[in-house]
Design a protein around this motif. Structure first.
Motif, mmCIF file in Angstrom:
data_model
loop_
_atom_site.group_PDB
_atom_site.id
_atom_site.type_symbol
_atom_site.label_atom_id
_atom_site.label_comp_id
_atom_site.label_asym_id
_atom_site.label_seq_id
_atom_site.Cartn_x
_atom_site.Cartn_y
_atom_site.Cartn_z
ATOM 1 N N UNK A 1 3.207 -2.437 0.948
ATOM 2 C CA UNK A 1 2.288 -2.058 -0.296
ATOM 3 C C UNK A 1 0.876 -1.755 0.208
ATOM 4 N N UNK A 2 -0.052 -2.539 -0.023
ATOM 5 C CA UNK A 2 -1.611 -2.394 0.239
ATOM 6 C C UNK A 2 -1.782 -2.997 1.471
ATOM 7 N N UNK A 3 -1.037 -3.697 2.131
ATOM 8 C CA UNK A 3 -1.077 -4.290 3.481
ATOM 9 C C UNK A 3 -0.511 -3.166 4.404
ATOM 10 N N UNK A 4 -1.441 -2.471 4.996
ATOM 11 C CA UNK A 4 -1.046 -1.339 5.917
ATOM 12 C C UNK A 4 -0.056 -1.716 7.115
ATOM 13 N N UNK B 1 3.951 -13.869 5.063
ATOM 14 C CA UNK B 1 2.886 -14.018 4.009
ATOM 15 C C UNK B 1 1.437 -13.570 4.722
ATOM 16 N N UNK B 2 1.589 -12.767 5.593
ATOM 17 C CA UNK B 2 0.140 -12.429 6.393
ATOM 18 C C UNK B 2 -0.480 -11.313 5.419
ATOM 19 N N UNK B 3 -1.664 -11.575 5.067
ATOM 20 C CA UNK B 3 -2.474 -10.210 4.617
ATOM 21 C C UNK B 3 -3.130 -9.426 5.631
ATOM 22 N N UNK B 4 -3.795 -10.179 6.828
ATOM 23 C CA UNK B 4 -4.161 -9.647 7.831
ATOM 24 C C UNK B 4 -3.569 -9.996 9.089
ATOM 25 N N UNK B 5 -3.528 -9.261 10.335
ATOM 26 C CA UNK B 5 -3.003 -9.808 11.520
ATOM 27 C C UNK B 5 -4.075 -10.465 12.252
ATOM 28 N N UNK B 6 -3.710 -11.553 13.316
ATOM 29 C CA UNK B 6 -4.519 -12.097 14.015
ATOM 30 C C UNK B 6 -4.503 -11.171 15.339
ATOM 31 N N UNK B 7 -5.500 -11.421 16.142
ATOM 32 C CA UNK B 7 -5.902 -10.880 17.375
ATOM 33 C C UNK B 7 -4.459 -10.571 18.100
ATOM 34 N N UNK B 8 -3.682 -11.459 18.224
ATOM 35 C CA UNK B 8 -2.441 -11.405 19.139
ATOM 36 C C UNK B 8 -1.166 -11.006 18.348
ATOM 37 N N UNK C 1 4.068 -10.727 9.174
ATOM 38 C CA UNK C 1 4.716 -9.806 8.117
ATOM 39 C C UNK C 1 4.141 -10.023 6.649
ATOM 40 N N UNK C 2 3.609 -9.119 6.149
ATOM 41 C CA UNK C 2 3.025 -9.160 4.700
ATOM 42 C C UNK C 2 3.869 -9.563 3.589
ATOM 43 N N UNK C 3 3.232 -10.301 2.687
ATOM 44 C CA UNK C 3 4.249 -10.810 1.477
ATOM 45 C C UNK C 3 4.985 -9.877 0.951
ATOM 46 N N UNK C 4 6.262 -10.064 0.765
ATOM 47 C CA UNK C 4 7.303 -9.018 0.014
ATOM 48 C C UNK C 4 7.691 -10.047 -1.374
ATOM 49 N N UNK C 5 7.547 -9.459 -2.385
ATOM 50 C CA UNK C 5 7.961 -9.908 -3.781
ATOM 51 C C UNK C 5 9.229 -10.692 -3.450
ATOM 52 N N UNK C 6 9.451 -11.692 -4.088
ATOM 53 C CA UNK C 6 10.608 -12.574 -3.969
ATOM 54 C C UNK C 6 11.517 -12.216 -5.134
ATOM 55 N N UNK C 7 11.685 -10.821 -5.591
ATOM 56 C CA UNK C 7 12.522 -10.531 -6.858
ATOM 57 C C UNK C 7 13.400 -9.377 -6.550
#
Length: 315
Positions: free
Chosen positions: A256-259, A242-249, A294-300
């Motif tokens: 999708x929009x999260x590259x 469910x990560x929208x951005x990565x932390x430093x490590x 890992x970026x969110x992936x729709x649960x459908x």
């Protein structure tokens, strides 16, 4: 691929096979008869083509896909054959036997085909139409049954049309299949044992007559698949979902929009994400960062299966 598109069926003659080979080469899907059931074929060396199989069937089952080859020589390009494998091939190929063998390094198959495992399921079919398609396109073909996920396996072109409709690019009508049940699957072990992973037209007794029996025989009624092992999907590092951005490590697997550092699908296509899942997890394991996000992936839809595997990776 649109289920509302007209169903495209053509006779499984020379012209039809040539047309099917063009569809395969372009990354499309073709329903093709084998001696067991109709398979939904796509080139096994391309993630996007494998995604087309998932999209047509409705969701991936994440079992390894069976790869079809025209002969033993083509099979040995993809997998490591020992004397047992060659003996089985000599006895039952071409035919309704699938062998699970060690994947050869550099085989060039899409990671989703082997479901992230170090093995590949190979079959050399006996049906003249499938053989004609394999030889015409010159590519190994991944081909699960040509039906919507959870449906009954098709034994006629009409069954395929009713189940998949316009979701498949082309249906080759070769009449009713001869055997009507899926191939026997046997797994060959490093310790010289073997396992019947799925019963089929070739019996356990027939296999034992070639390989021997007694303590060397291990039987099972279940297909070996990564879903049976809770830790199989783990990249060996902590995984945050469910990560929208990565932390430093963190190494970020996008969607999708999260590259991200790699992406399951830049367009947010769940079928593409399913086909690329294992490749992205492998990339995260090889990355220098000690953690994975890992970026969110729709649960459908297909996303339910993807998230199931991602949760196992994060467990």
């Amino acid at each position: 691929m649109d289920a509302t598109k007209p169903v495209k069926v053509c006779p499984a003659d020379g012209a039809g096979i040539a047309q099917a080979a063009q569809v395969i080469a372009a990354g499309g899907t073709v329903a093709v008869p084998t001696e067991t059931v109709y398979g939904l074929a796509a080139r096994a060396d391309d993630d996007a083509a494998v995604a087309g199989i998932y999209r047509a069937k409705g969701r991936p089952d994440f079992n390894p896909l069976i790869v079809h080859v025209p002969d033993v020589t083509a099979g040995e390009v993809l997998a490591l054959f020992d004397d047992r494998a060659r003996a089985l091939a000599g006895a039952f190929w071409p035919g309704a036997l699938t062998m699970v063998l060690p994947l050869r390094e550099g085989a060039g198959l899409a990671p989703a085909v082997s479901a992230g495992l170090p093995s590949v399921a190979l079959r050399c079919p006996a049906h003249s139409v499938m053989q004609g398609l394999l030889k015409s396109c010159g590519l190994p073909l991944a081909a699960p049954s040509a039906n919507r996920s959870g449906g009954v396996s098709p034994t006629t072109a009409g069954h395929v049309a009713a189940s998949l409709g316009g979701r498949v690019d082309l249906i080759l009508d070769g009449g009713e299949t001869a055997q009507g049940i899926e191939s026997t699957i046997v797994g060959l072990r490093d310790d010289e044992t073997w396992a019947l992973l799925r019963p089929g037209p070739i019996t356990e007794a027939q296999i034992a007559a070639v390989l021997g029996q007694g303590q060397d025989v291990v039987t099972s009624t279940r297909i070996e698949a990564p879903g049976q092992l809770a830790s199989h999907y783990a990249p060996g590092k902590p995984v945050r979902l469910g990560a929208m951005v990565a932390e430093a490590d963190e190494f970020l697997i996008g969607f999708g929009a999260v590259a991200g550092d790699v992406t399951l699908s830049p367009s947010g296509d769940l079928a593409e994400a399913a086909a690329r899942l294992y490749a992205c997890l492998h990339a995260s394991a090889d990355a220098p960062q000690p953690r994975v996000a890992v970026a969110p992936v729709p649960d459908e839809g297909i996303g339910v299966a993807i998230n199931d595997r991602l949760r196992r990776a994060a467990a």
